[in-house]
Scaffold this motif. Sequence first.
Motif, PDB file in Angstrom:
ATOM      1  N   SER A   1     -16.476  -5.249 -30.332  1.00 28.74           N
ATOM      2  CA  SER A   1     -17.928  -5.329 -29.435  1.00 28.74           C
ATOM      3  C   SER A   1     -17.666  -6.489 -28.686  1.00 28.74           C
ATOM      4  CB  SER A   1     -18.996  -5.423 -30.435  1.00 28.74           C
ATOM      5  OG  SER A   1     -19.380  -6.494 -31.141  1.00 28.74           O
ATOM      6  N   ILE A   2     -18.547  -6.524 -27.380  1.00 28.19           N
ATOM      7  CA  ILE A   2     -18.450  -7.543 -26.287  1.00 28.19           C
ATOM      8  C   ILE A   2     -19.340  -8.653 -27.424  1.00 28.19           C
ATOM      9  CG2 ILE A   2     -19.724  -8.293 -24.425  1.00 28.19           C
ATOM     10  CD1 ILE A   2     -19.544  -5.357 -23.498  1.00 28.19           C
ATOM     11  N   SER A   3     -20.216  -8.612 -27.959  1.00 25.69           N
ATOM     12  CA  SER A   3     -20.744  -9.630 -28.601  1.00 25.69           C
ATOM     13  C   SER A   3     -19.981 -10.298 -29.636  1.00 25.69           C
ATOM     14  CB  SER A   3     -22.105  -9.283 -29.474  1.00 25.69           C
ATOM     15  OG  SER A   3     -22.703 -10.283 -30.227  1.00 25.69           O
ATOM     16  N   THR A   4     -19.322  -9.916 -30.102  1.00 21.78           N
ATOM     17  CA  THR A   4     -18.039 -10.378 -31.225  1.00 21.78           C
ATOM     18  C   THR A   4     -17.243 -10.986 -30.391  1.00 21.78           C
ATOM     19  OG1 THR A   4     -18.703  -8.674 -32.837  1.00 21.78           O
ATOM     20  CG2 THR A   4     -16.487  -9.990 -32.821  1.00 21.78           C
ATOM     21  N   LEU A   5     -16.596 -10.418 -29.384  1.00 18.52           N
ATOM     22  CA  LEU A   5     -15.614 -11.161 -28.407  1.00 18.52           C
ATOM     23  C   LEU A   5     -16.274 -12.366 -27.725  1.00 18.52           C
ATOM     24  CD1 LEU A   5     -13.949  -7.955 -26.722  1.00 18.52           C
ATOM     25  CD2 LEU A   5     -12.674  -9.472 -28.680  1.00 18.52           C
ATOM     26  N   TYR A   6     -17.273 -12.195 -27.445  1.00 16.76           N
ATOM     27  CA  TYR A   6     -17.985 -13.503 -26.857  1.00 16.76           C
ATOM     28  C   TYR A   6     -18.154 -14.641 -27.434  1.00 16.76           C
ATOM     29  CZ  TYR A   6     -20.911 -16.129 -24.012  1.00 16.76           C
ATOM     30  OH  TYR A   6     -21.758 -16.961 -22.982  1.00 16.76           O
ATOM     31  N   ASP A   7     -18.540 -14.312 -29.103  1.00 17.69           N
ATOM     32  CA  ASP A   7     -18.542 -15.347 -29.868  1.00 17.69           C
ATOM     33  C   ASP A   7     -17.168 -16.242 -30.172  1.00 17.69           C
ATOM     34  OD1 ASP A   7     -21.464 -15.129 -30.286  1.00 17.69           O
ATOM     35  OD2 ASP A   7     -21.316 -13.750 -32.033  1.00 17.69           O
ATOM     36  N   GLU A   8     -16.276 -15.315 -30.024  1.00 18.42           N
ATOM     37  CA  GLU A   8     -14.938 -15.627 -30.486  1.00 18.42           C
ATOM     38  C   GLU A   8     -14.448 -16.561 -29.372  1.00 18.42           C
ATOM     39  OE1 GLU A   8     -12.496 -12.085 -31.188  1.00 18.42           O
ATOM     40  OE2 GLU A   8     -13.305 -11.876 -33.275  1.00 18.42           O
ATOM     41  N   TRP A   9     -14.757 -16.004 -28.004  1.00 23.10           N
ATOM     42  CA  TRP A   9     -14.554 -16.928 -26.786  1.00 23.10           C
ATOM     43  C   TRP A   9     -15.149 -18.185 -26.862  1.00 23.10           C
ATOM     44  CZ3 TRP A   9     -10.379 -17.202 -23.806  1.00 23.10           C
ATOM     45  CH2 TRP A   9      -9.413 -15.982 -23.713  1.00 23.10           C
ATOM     46  N   LEU A  10     -16.386 -18.219 -27.281  1.00 27.42           N
ATOM     47  CA  LEU A  10     -17.199 -19.373 -27.129  1.00 27.42           C
ATOM     48  C   LEU A  10     -16.684 -20.576 -28.097  1.00 27.42           C
ATOM     49  CD1 LEU A  10     -20.886 -18.640 -27.115  1.00 27.42           C
ATOM     50  CD2 LEU A  10     -19.715 -19.520 -25.515  1.00 27.42           C
ATOM     51  N   GLN A  11     -15.965 -19.917 -29.315  1.00 31.20           N
ATOM     52  CA  GLN A  11     -15.387 -20.815 -30.008  1.00 31.20           C
ATOM     53  C   GLN A  11     -14.074 -21.266 -29.619  1.00 31.20           C
ATOM     54  OE1 GLN A  11     -17.983 -21.314 -32.634  1.00 31.20           O
ATOM     55  NE2 GLN A  11     -16.105 -21.774 -33.573  1.00 31.20           N
ATOM     56  N   GLU A  12     -13.212 -20.445 -28.959  1.00 30.67           N
ATOM     57  CA  GLU A  12     -11.922 -20.907 -28.367  1.00 30.67           C
ATOM     58  C   GLU A  12     -12.172 -21.853 -27.197  1.00 30.67           C
ATOM     59  OE1 GLU A  12      -7.931 -21.097 -27.378  1.00 30.67           O
ATOM     60  OE2 GLU A  12      -9.078 -20.079 -29.105  1.00 30.67           O
ATOM     61  N   LEU A  13     -13.299 -21.758 -26.424  1.00 33.86           N
ATOM     62  CA  LEU A  13     -13.518 -22.681 -25.058  1.00 33.86           C
ATOM     63  C   LEU A  13     -14.351 -23.783 -25.480  1.00 33.86           C
ATOM     64  CD1 LEU A  13     -14.538 -19.790 -22.541  1.00 33.86           C
ATOM     65  CD2 LEU A  13     -12.353 -20.869 -22.834  1.00 33.86           C
ATOM     66  N   SER A  14     -14.647 -23.866 -26.858  1.00 36.51           N
ATOM     67  CA  SER A  14     -15.294 -25.089 -27.227  1.00 36.51           C
ATOM     68  C   SER A  14     -14.668 -25.839 -28.187  1.00 36.51           C
ATOM     69  CB  SER A  14     -16.667 -24.609 -27.848  1.00 36.51           C
ATOM     70  OG  SER A  14     -17.634 -24.009 -26.815  1.00 36.51           O
ATOM     71  N   THR A  15     -13.129 -25.660 -28.484  1.00 41.33           N
ATOM     72  CA  THR A  15     -12.437 -26.560 -29.320  1.00 41.33           C
ATOM     73  C   THR A  15     -12.170 -27.853 -28.869  1.00 41.33           C
ATOM     74  OG1 THR A  15     -10.491 -25.945 -28.369  1.00 41.33           O
ATOM     75  CG2 THR A  15     -11.371 -24.474 -30.159  1.00 41.33           C
ATOM     76  N   GLU A  16     -12.032 -28.781 -29.582  1.00 37.73           N
ATOM     77  CA  GLU A  16     -11.919 -30.071 -29.213  1.00 37.73           C
ATOM     78  C   GLU A  16     -10.676 -30.365 -28.231  1.00 37.73           C
ATOM     79  OE1 GLU A  16     -11.196 -34.754 -31.182  1.00 37.73           O
ATOM     80  OE2 GLU A  16     -11.452 -32.986 -32.433  1.00 37.73           O
ATOM     81  N   ASP A  17      -9.726 -29.643 -28.388  1.00 41.23           N
ATOM     82  CA  ASP A  17      -8.591 -29.736 -27.642  1.00 41.23           C
ATOM     83  C   ASP A  17      -8.963 -29.165 -26.120  1.00 41.23           C
ATOM     84  OD1 ASP A  17      -7.023 -30.582 -29.447  1.00 41.23           O
ATOM     85  OD2 ASP A  17      -6.065 -28.728 -29.841  1.00 41.23           O
ATOM     86  N   HIS A  18      -9.721 -28.103 -26.301  1.00 39.77           N
ATOM     87  CA  HIS A  18      -9.955 -27.580 -24.744  1.00 39.77           C
ATOM     88  C   HIS A  18     -10.898 -28.570 -24.093  1.00 39.77           C
ATOM     89  CE1 HIS A  18      -9.697 -24.568 -21.644  1.00 39.77           C
ATOM     90  NE2 HIS A  18     -10.961 -24.403 -21.522  1.00 39.77           N
ATOM     91  N   ILE A  19     -12.077 -29.027 -24.830  1.00 46.18           N
ATOM     92  CA  ILE A  19     -13.089 -29.886 -24.308  1.00 46.18           C
ATOM     93  C   ILE A  19     -12.435 -30.988 -23.484  1.00 46.18           C
ATOM     94  CG2 ILE A  19     -15.081 -31.516 -24.902  1.00 46.18           C
ATOM     95  CD1 ILE A  19     -15.616 -29.309 -26.867  1.00 46.18           C
ATOM     96  N   ASN A  20     -11.322 -31.639 -24.250  1.00 47.37           N
ATOM     97  CA  ASN A  20     -10.467 -32.768 -24.031  1.00 47.37           C
ATOM     98  C   ASN A  20      -9.560 -32.341 -22.782  1.00 47.37           C
ATOM     99  OD1 ASN A  20     -11.642 -34.504 -25.942  1.00 47.37           O
ATOM    100  ND2 ASN A  20      -9.865 -34.150 -27.128  1.00 47.37           N
ATOM    101  N   TYR A  21      -9.058 -31.383 -22.582  1.00 44.50           N
ATOM    102  CA  TYR A  21      -8.449 -30.830 -21.542  1.00 44.50           C
ATOM    103  C   TYR A  21      -9.308 -30.569 -20.316  1.00 44.50           C
ATOM    104  CZ  TYR A  21      -5.763 -27.954 -18.461  1.00 44.50           C
ATOM    105  OH  TYR A  21      -4.871 -27.585 -17.241  1.00 44.50           O
ATOM    106  N   MET A  22     -10.601 -30.034 -20.306  1.00 49.30           N
ATOM    107  CA  MET A  22     -11.500 -29.985 -19.332  1.00 49.30           C
ATOM    108  C   MET A  22     -11.880 -31.552 -18.780  1.00 49.30           C
ATOM    109  SD  MET A  22     -11.891 -26.935 -18.662  1.00 49.30           S
ATOM    110  CE  MET A  22     -13.361 -27.270 -17.614  1.00 49.30           C
ATOM    111  N   ARG A  23     -11.914 -32.444 -19.767  1.00 44.53           N
ATOM    112  CA  ARG A  23     -12.333 -33.670 -19.313  1.00 44.53           C
ATOM    113  C   ARG A  23     -11.245 -34.357 -18.508  1.00 44.53           C
ATOM    114  NH1 ARG A  23     -15.321 -35.487 -24.998  1.00 44.53           N
ATOM    115  NH2 ARG A  23     -17.229 -34.531 -24.619  1.00 44.53           N
TER     116      ARG A  23
END
Length: 312
Positions: free
Chosen positions: A257-279
Amino acid sequence: METRRNQLITFHPDTLHAVRTACELETPGRMDEAIDLLQEWTLKQPHFVKKMYPRIYLEAILISTKGSVEIAKRRIDKMCTMRTFSPQLFDKTDAKKDLMELHDIIKTVNLPKLTEDHYRISLIKPTGKPMPLHYNHLDFFKFSIILAEHIKLYDYCQGFVIVMDHRDASIMDFATKTNLFELQNIISLLTEGYGIRMKGLHILSPSKFVDTLVAIFKQVFSAKLASRIHVHKKVETLYEYLPKTLLPKDLGGDERSISTLYDEWLQELSTEDHINYMRMMREACTDEKLRLKDHFDENIGLSGTFRALAFD
C-alpha cells in the motif's frame, strides 16, 4: 551498480547496460572516462565551495544528461548556484522529523519495480486532509529535494513516470494554495538541476475541476512536458500505460500500500547516513566572488533567475 542497491528499489538484470547504452556509454571504460573528465572539471572551478563528489553521484548526473559531459557541467553549476541563492530550499535534512506536518497532507513514494523500459514510477498522493491556511507546498518541495538526492545515489533508470492520485483530495484546495512562481522554480530545479526526466504525468481524478490542475501544470511545464500529461477519470485507464503488477494495492495493483511504502521511505530518507549526506551536499554551493563573471550567462544561463527567488 551493486553499490546503489537498497531494499526499496529493484532493477532488471539488463538495466545497467540498457541505461548506459541509451547514453552511448556502454563500452567498457567509457563511463569511467566521462566521470574522470567531470571530476577534473569540478576540481578546477574556483567558485565551487565543494569540489569533490562521489563517483556514483557524477555518474547519475551523466545519465541524466544522456552522456553529455558539457551539459553535466552546466547541471552541476546550476545546482551549486541554487544552493547559494535559495539555501532555504535545502535547510531540511531529516524527512521524518523536519517535515512532520507534510506527512498527513501528501505522500510521495518511488515504487519498487521499474517498467519494462527501465523507468521508475513516482506516486504522489494528497491524502484529502484539508491543507492548513498557511500551507504553501514548500515542505513538499523540500521533501522532493531530499528524495532527489537519494535518487542520485541509489537509483538507476531512464527517467520517471509520475502518477498523481487525486481521488481523495480536493483539486481546488490544491490549486488555490499553489504558488505558480514556487512551482515553476521547483520544477526547474528538479528537471534542469537534478535532471529528473519525465516520461509522462498521469493525473487520476474523477473531479470536474481536474482541467484546472492541468491548466496549472501547463503554465509551468515546457510544451514538451505539457504534451505528456494524461488525465484518468478511472483507475482502469491507467493500466493502459502502467501494468497493475507495478502499482500499489490502493490502485488495484500488486505492490504494498501507499501508506506502507511511504513509511518505509521515511525510514530510508531519515537514516543517519542520508541525513549526514544531505548536510554534506548543502556545502555544494558557490562563492560568487570567485566566479568567472564573463562565463556566468554563457555557460549557466541563470543570471537573474536564482536571484529572483523569494521563498518565505
